[in-house]
Design an enzyme around this catalytic site. Structure first.
Site, short mmCIF file in Angstrom:
data_model
loop_
_atom_site.label_atom_id
_atom_site.label_comp_id
_atom_site.label_asym_id
_atom_site.label_seq_id
_atom_site.Cartn_x
_atom_site.Cartn_y
_atom_site.Cartn_z
N ASN A 32 34.27 -42.85 -31.29
CA ASN A 32 35.38 -43.60 -31.43
C ASN A 32 36.64 -43.14 -31.18
OD1 ASN A 32 37.21 -45.45 -33.66
ND2 ASN A 32 35.67 -46.42 -32.37
N HIS A 37 42.49 -37.82 -30.11
CA HIS A 37 41.37 -37.17 -29.57
C HIS A 37 41.73 -36.56 -28.06
CE1 HIS A 37 38.95 -39.57 -32.40
NE2 HIS A 37 38.54 -38.18 -32.99
N ARG A 189 39.59 -44.65 -38.48
CA ARG A 189 39.56 -45.43 -39.83
C ARG A 189 40.37 -46.54 -39.73
NH1 ARG A 189 37.29 -40.37 -42.37
NH2 ARG A 189 35.23 -41.10 -42.83
#
Ligand code: PAF
Length: 293
Positions: A32, A37, A189
Protein backbone atom coordinates in the site's frame (compact mmCIF):
# COMPACT_ATOMS: atom_id res chain seq x y z
CA UNK A 1 12.17 -4.89 -12.48
CA UNK A 2 12.38 -8.43 -11.20
CA UNK A 3 9.52 -9.74 -9.06
CA UNK A 4 10.45 -12.74 -6.86
CA UNK A 5 8.07 -14.77 -4.75
CA UNK A 6 10.55 -17.52 -3.93
CA UNK A 7 13.96 -17.38 -2.35
CA UNK A 8 15.84 -19.31 -5.12
CA UNK A 9 15.43 -16.57 -7.77
CA UNK A 10 16.08 -13.92 -5.11
CA UNK A 11 19.32 -15.65 -4.04
CA UNK A 12 20.69 -16.13 -7.55
CA UNK A 13 20.01 -12.49 -8.48
CA UNK A 14 21.54 -11.15 -5.27
CA UNK A 15 24.62 -13.39 -5.73
CA UNK A 16 25.14 -12.08 -9.26
CA UNK A 17 25.02 -8.49 -7.98
CA UNK A 18 27.43 -9.28 -5.16
CA UNK A 19 29.88 -10.90 -7.59
CA UNK A 20 29.90 -7.58 -9.44
CA UNK A 21 30.60 -5.79 -6.13
CA UNK A 22 27.31 -3.93 -6.30
CA UNK A 23 26.05 -2.52 -3.01
CA UNK A 24 22.53 -3.64 -2.10
CA UNK A 25 20.03 -1.47 -0.22
CA UNK A 26 16.81 -2.91 1.15
CA UNK A 27 13.47 -1.25 1.97
CA UNK A 28 11.04 -3.61 3.73
CA UNK A 29 7.36 -2.62 3.45
CA UNK A 30 3.89 -3.99 3.99
CA UNK A 31 2.75 -2.57 0.64
CA UNK A 32 0.00 0.00 0.00
CA UNK A 33 2.84 2.25 -1.01
CA UNK A 34 2.60 6.02 -0.71
CA UNK A 35 4.98 8.95 -1.14
CA UNK A 36 6.56 8.17 2.25
CA UNK A 37 7.68 4.70 1.07
CA UNK A 38 8.82 6.09 -2.27
CA UNK A 39 11.02 8.66 -0.51
CA UNK A 40 12.71 5.83 1.44
CA UNK A 41 13.33 4.06 -1.87
CA UNK A 42 14.80 7.23 -3.41
CA UNK A 43 17.10 7.50 -0.38
CA UNK A 44 18.10 3.83 -0.82
CA UNK A 45 18.84 4.46 -4.51
CA UNK A 46 21.25 7.25 -3.54
CA UNK A 47 23.13 4.90 -1.20
CA UNK A 48 23.47 1.73 -3.28
CA UNK A 49 23.72 0.41 -6.83
CA UNK A 50 20.80 -2.00 -6.34
CA UNK A 51 17.57 -1.58 -4.41
CA UNK A 52 15.38 -4.43 -3.18
CA UNK A 53 11.89 -3.74 -1.80
CA UNK A 54 9.86 -6.37 0.02
CA UNK A 55 6.09 -6.41 0.32
CA UNK A 56 4.76 -8.62 3.10
CA UNK A 57 1.91 -7.97 5.54
CA UNK A 58 3.42 -9.65 8.58
CA UNK A 59 0.78 -11.41 10.72
CA UNK A 60 3.14 -11.66 13.71
CA UNK A 61 3.12 -7.92 14.33
CA UNK A 62 -0.68 -7.64 14.55
CA UNK A 63 -2.55 -8.55 17.73
CA UNK A 64 -5.86 -10.43 17.30
CA UNK A 65 -7.87 -7.20 17.77
CA UNK A 66 -5.88 -5.28 15.13
CA UNK A 67 -6.38 -4.78 11.39
CA UNK A 68 -4.39 -7.65 9.81
CA UNK A 69 -7.40 -8.88 7.77
CA UNK A 70 -8.40 -5.41 6.56
CA UNK A 71 -4.87 -3.99 6.07
CA UNK A 72 -4.92 -2.49 2.53
CA UNK A 73 -3.41 -4.88 -0.02
CA UNK A 74 -2.82 -3.10 -3.35
CA UNK A 75 -0.20 -5.24 -5.07
CA UNK A 76 -0.79 -4.26 -8.73
CA UNK A 77 -0.74 -0.58 -7.87
CA UNK A 78 2.39 -1.05 -5.71
CA UNK A 79 4.25 -2.89 -8.48
CA UNK A 80 3.42 -0.12 -10.93
CA UNK A 81 4.84 2.52 -8.54
CA UNK A 82 7.98 0.46 -7.89
CA UNK A 83 8.57 -0.07 -11.60
CA UNK A 84 8.14 3.65 -12.30
CA UNK A 85 10.63 4.63 -9.61
CA UNK A 86 13.25 2.17 -10.92
CA UNK A 87 13.43 -0.47 -8.17
CA UNK A 88 15.62 -3.43 -9.21
CA UNK A 89 13.87 -6.25 -7.39
CA UNK A 90 10.62 -6.71 -5.49
CA UNK A 91 10.44 -9.61 -3.08
CA UNK A 92 6.91 -10.80 -2.25
CA UNK A 93 7.27 -13.77 0.10
CA UNK A 94 4.23 -15.63 1.39
CA UNK A 95 3.61 -16.81 4.92
CA UNK A 96 4.62 -20.41 4.09
CA UNK A 97 8.10 -19.09 3.28
CA UNK A 98 8.43 -16.68 6.22
CA UNK A 99 6.79 -18.86 8.88
CA UNK A 100 6.99 -22.47 7.64
CA UNK A 101 5.69 -23.78 10.99
CA UNK A 102 3.05 -21.01 11.28
CA UNK A 103 3.81 -17.63 12.82
CA UNK A 104 2.93 -18.66 16.38
CA UNK A 105 5.32 -21.65 16.21
CA UNK A 106 8.24 -19.63 14.88
CA UNK A 107 11.41 -18.70 16.79
CA UNK A 108 11.22 -15.01 17.53
CA UNK A 109 13.49 -12.05 18.19
CA UNK A 110 12.90 -10.03 21.32
CA UNK A 111 14.70 -6.70 21.66
CA UNK A 112 14.59 -6.02 25.41
CA UNK A 113 13.45 -2.81 27.13
CA UNK A 114 12.84 -0.75 23.97
CA UNK A 115 10.17 -3.19 22.78
CA UNK A 116 8.15 -2.87 25.97
CA UNK A 117 7.97 0.88 26.54
CA UNK A 118 5.75 3.59 24.98
CA UNK A 119 4.33 2.01 21.78
CA UNK A 120 5.19 -1.44 23.15
CA UNK A 121 2.94 -0.86 26.18
CA UNK A 122 -0.05 -0.29 23.92
CA UNK A 123 0.86 -2.94 21.32
CA UNK A 124 2.32 -5.88 23.23
CA UNK A 125 4.08 -8.27 20.83
CA UNK A 126 4.28 -5.67 18.06
CA UNK A 127 8.04 -5.11 18.15
CA UNK A 128 8.69 -8.82 18.61
CA UNK A 129 6.74 -9.37 15.38
CA UNK A 130 8.60 -6.58 13.58
CA UNK A 131 12.08 -7.65 14.76
CA UNK A 132 11.38 -11.29 13.88
CA UNK A 133 10.18 -10.64 10.34
CA UNK A 134 12.89 -8.05 9.66
CA UNK A 135 15.63 -10.47 10.77
CA UNK A 136 14.18 -13.18 8.49
CA UNK A 137 14.05 -10.72 5.58
CA UNK A 138 17.60 -9.54 6.35
CA UNK A 139 18.77 -13.17 6.30
CA UNK A 140 17.20 -13.70 2.89
CA UNK A 141 18.24 -10.40 1.27
CA UNK A 142 21.55 -9.88 3.14
CA UNK A 143 21.63 -6.19 2.27
CA UNK A 144 24.52 -3.81 2.94
CA UNK A 145 22.06 -1.07 3.89
CA UNK A 146 18.44 -1.03 5.03
CA UNK A 147 16.17 2.02 5.15
CA UNK A 148 13.28 2.54 7.62
CA UNK A 149 10.99 5.53 8.06
CA UNK A 150 11.47 7.86 11.01
CA UNK A 151 7.71 8.11 11.36
CA UNK A 152 7.97 4.75 13.14
CA UNK A 153 10.84 6.08 15.22
CA UNK A 154 10.68 3.47 17.97
CA UNK A 155 10.65 0.72 15.32
CA UNK A 156 13.78 2.24 13.78
CA UNK A 157 15.55 2.11 17.18
CA UNK A 158 14.38 -1.47 17.81
CA UNK A 159 15.84 -2.55 14.44
CA UNK A 160 19.08 -0.64 15.13
CA UNK A 161 19.48 -2.39 18.48
CA UNK A 162 18.75 -5.81 16.96
CA UNK A 163 21.36 -5.22 14.25
CA UNK A 164 23.95 -4.06 16.82
CA UNK A 165 23.25 -6.81 19.35
CA UNK A 166 23.23 -9.61 16.75
CA UNK A 167 26.32 -8.20 14.98
CA UNK A 168 24.60 -7.99 11.61
CA UNK A 169 26.79 -6.24 9.01
CA UNK A 170 23.98 -3.95 7.87
CA UNK A 171 23.88 -0.16 8.02
CA UNK A 172 20.48 1.07 9.18
CA UNK A 173 19.38 4.41 7.79
CA UNK A 174 16.35 6.47 8.86
CA UNK A 175 14.37 8.35 6.24
CA UNK A 176 12.48 11.48 7.20
CA UNK A 177 8.69 11.51 7.57
CA UNK A 178 6.71 12.66 4.55
CA UNK A 179 3.62 14.73 5.29
CA UNK A 180 0.43 15.70 3.50
CA UNK A 181 0.01 19.42 2.75
CA UNK A 182 -1.84 19.95 6.07
CA UNK A 183 0.89 18.25 8.11
CA UNK A 184 -0.61 14.77 8.57
CA UNK A 185 2.20 12.19 8.49
CA UNK A 186 1.73 9.82 5.54
CA UNK A 187 0.61 6.34 6.50
CA UNK A 188 -1.25 3.47 4.85
CA UNK A 189 -3.71 3.62 7.75
CA UNK A 190 -4.74 7.19 6.78
CA UNK A 191 -6.95 5.48 4.17
CA UNK A 192 -9.22 4.32 7.00
CA UNK A 193 -10.14 7.91 7.96
CA UNK A 194 -13.57 9.23 6.97
CA UNK A 195 -13.64 12.68 5.30
CA UNK A 196 -14.35 14.50 8.57
CA UNK A 197 -11.77 12.42 10.51
CA UNK A 198 -9.20 13.14 7.81
CA UNK A 199 -9.88 16.88 8.20
CA UNK A 200 -9.39 16.73 11.98
CA UNK A 201 -6.35 14.48 11.85
CA UNK A 202 -4.07 17.43 10.97
CA UNK A 203 -4.56 18.53 14.59
CA UNK A 204 -2.18 15.78 15.71
CA UNK A 205 0.91 17.31 14.07
CA UNK A 206 -0.29 20.82 14.96
CA UNK A 207 -0.55 19.81 18.63
CA UNK A 208 2.98 18.36 18.59
CA UNK A 209 4.30 21.62 17.09
CA UNK A 210 2.55 23.62 19.79
CA UNK A 211 3.88 21.30 22.51
CA UNK A 212 7.44 21.76 21.22
CA UNK A 213 6.91 25.53 21.15
CA UNK A 214 5.65 25.52 24.76
CA UNK A 215 8.65 23.49 25.93
CA UNK A 216 10.98 25.80 24.01
CA UNK A 217 9.31 28.73 25.75
CA UNK A 218 10.15 27.17 29.11
CA UNK A 219 6.97 25.30 30.05
CA UNK A 220 7.63 22.24 32.25
CA UNK A 221 7.70 19.08 30.14
CA UNK A 222 5.00 17.27 32.14
CA UNK A 223 2.72 20.31 31.86
CA UNK A 224 3.24 20.60 28.10
CA UNK A 225 2.58 16.86 27.63
CA UNK A 226 -0.57 17.09 29.75
CA UNK A 227 -1.85 20.16 27.88
CA UNK A 228 -1.32 18.33 24.58
CA UNK A 229 -3.26 15.29 25.79
CA UNK A 230 -6.14 17.54 26.89
CA UNK A 231 -6.17 19.44 23.57
CA UNK A 232 -6.14 16.22 21.56
CA UNK A 233 -8.96 14.79 23.67
CA UNK A 234 -10.87 18.04 23.09
CA UNK A 235 -10.47 17.52 19.32
CA UNK A 236 -12.03 14.05 19.62
CA UNK A 237 -8.91 11.85 19.69
CA UNK A 238 -8.50 9.00 22.16
CA UNK A 239 -4.92 9.52 23.32
CA UNK A 240 -2.56 6.62 24.02
CA UNK A 241 0.43 8.83 24.79
CA UNK A 242 2.22 12.12 24.22
CA UNK A 243 5.71 11.89 25.65
CA UNK A 244 9.06 13.64 25.29
CA UNK A 245 12.06 11.28 25.11
CA UNK A 246 15.71 11.46 24.20
CA UNK A 247 16.42 9.91 20.80
CA UNK A 248 18.78 6.99 21.54
CA UNK A 249 17.10 4.83 24.22
CA UNK A 250 13.85 6.80 24.51
CA UNK A 251 14.43 7.54 28.18
CA UNK A 252 12.41 10.31 29.79
CA UNK A 253 13.75 13.84 29.44
CA UNK A 254 14.45 16.04 32.44
CA UNK A 255 16.04 19.47 32.60
CA UNK A 256 18.82 17.94 34.73
CA UNK A 257 19.89 15.04 32.49
CA UNK A 258 19.17 16.40 29.03
CA UNK A 259 20.77 19.79 28.45
CA UNK A 260 21.34 20.42 24.75
CA UNK A 261 20.08 16.94 23.87
CA UNK A 262 18.32 15.60 20.77
CA UNK A 263 14.79 14.81 21.89
CA UNK A 264 11.63 13.53 20.25
CA UNK A 265 7.99 14.10 21.06
CA UNK A 266 6.17 10.84 20.42
CA UNK A 267 2.40 10.56 20.16
CA UNK A 268 -0.20 7.90 19.41
CA UNK A 269 -3.92 8.57 19.18
CA UNK A 270 -7.07 7.00 17.84
CA UNK A 271 -9.52 8.88 15.65
CA UNK A 272 -12.58 6.64 15.29
CA UNK A 273 -11.17 3.22 14.44
CA UNK A 274 -7.92 4.58 13.00
CA UNK A 275 -4.77 4.64 15.10
CA UNK A 276 -2.30 7.38 14.14
CA UNK A 277 1.26 7.88 15.36
CA UNK A 278 3.49 10.87 14.83
CA UNK A 279 6.63 12.43 16.24
CA UNK A 280 8.65 15.62 16.23
CA UNK A 281 12.40 15.88 16.82
CA UNK A 282 14.15 18.92 18.24
CA UNK A 283 17.05 19.94 20.47
CA UNK A 284 16.14 20.50 24.12
CA UNK A 285 17.98 23.40 25.73
CA UNK A 286 16.55 23.82 29.24
CA UNK A 287 19.13 26.42 30.33
CA UNK A 288 17.84 28.69 27.57
CA UNK A 289 14.22 27.56 27.84
CA UNK A 290 13.94 28.08 31.60
CA UNK A 291 15.30 31.61 31.33
CA UNK A 292 12.29 32.42 29.11
CA UNK A 293 9.71 31.02 31.56
O1 PAF B 1 7.07 -0.46 8.95
C1 PAF B 1 6.58 -1.43 8.35
O2 PAF B 1 5.98 -1.30 7.28
C2 PAF B 1 6.72 -2.81 8.95
O3 PAF B 1 6.68 -2.76 10.35
C3 PAF B 1 7.95 -3.58 8.46
C4 PAF B 1 9.24 -2.88 8.87
C5 PAF B 1 7.92 -3.71 6.94
C6 PAF B 1 7.98 -4.99 9.06
O4 PAF B 1 6.87 -5.71 8.71
Amino acid sequence: MLVCKESSRLCSTLSAWRRQDEKIAFVPTMGNLHQGHLSLITLAQKKAARVVVSIYVNPLQFSPDEDFASYPRTLDDDLEKLKNIGVDLVFIPDTALIYPQGEQQSCFVEVPVLSHIIEGEFRPGFFRGVATVVLKLFNMVQPDIAVFGEKDFQQLLVIRQMVNDLLLPIEIIGGETKREADGLAMSSRNNYLSASERKNSRLLSETLCLCRHQIEQGMAIAQAEEDSVKSLQGYGFVVDYVTLRETTALTAVTAENCDNTDVILLAAVKMGKTRLIDNLKFVYKPHINQAKA
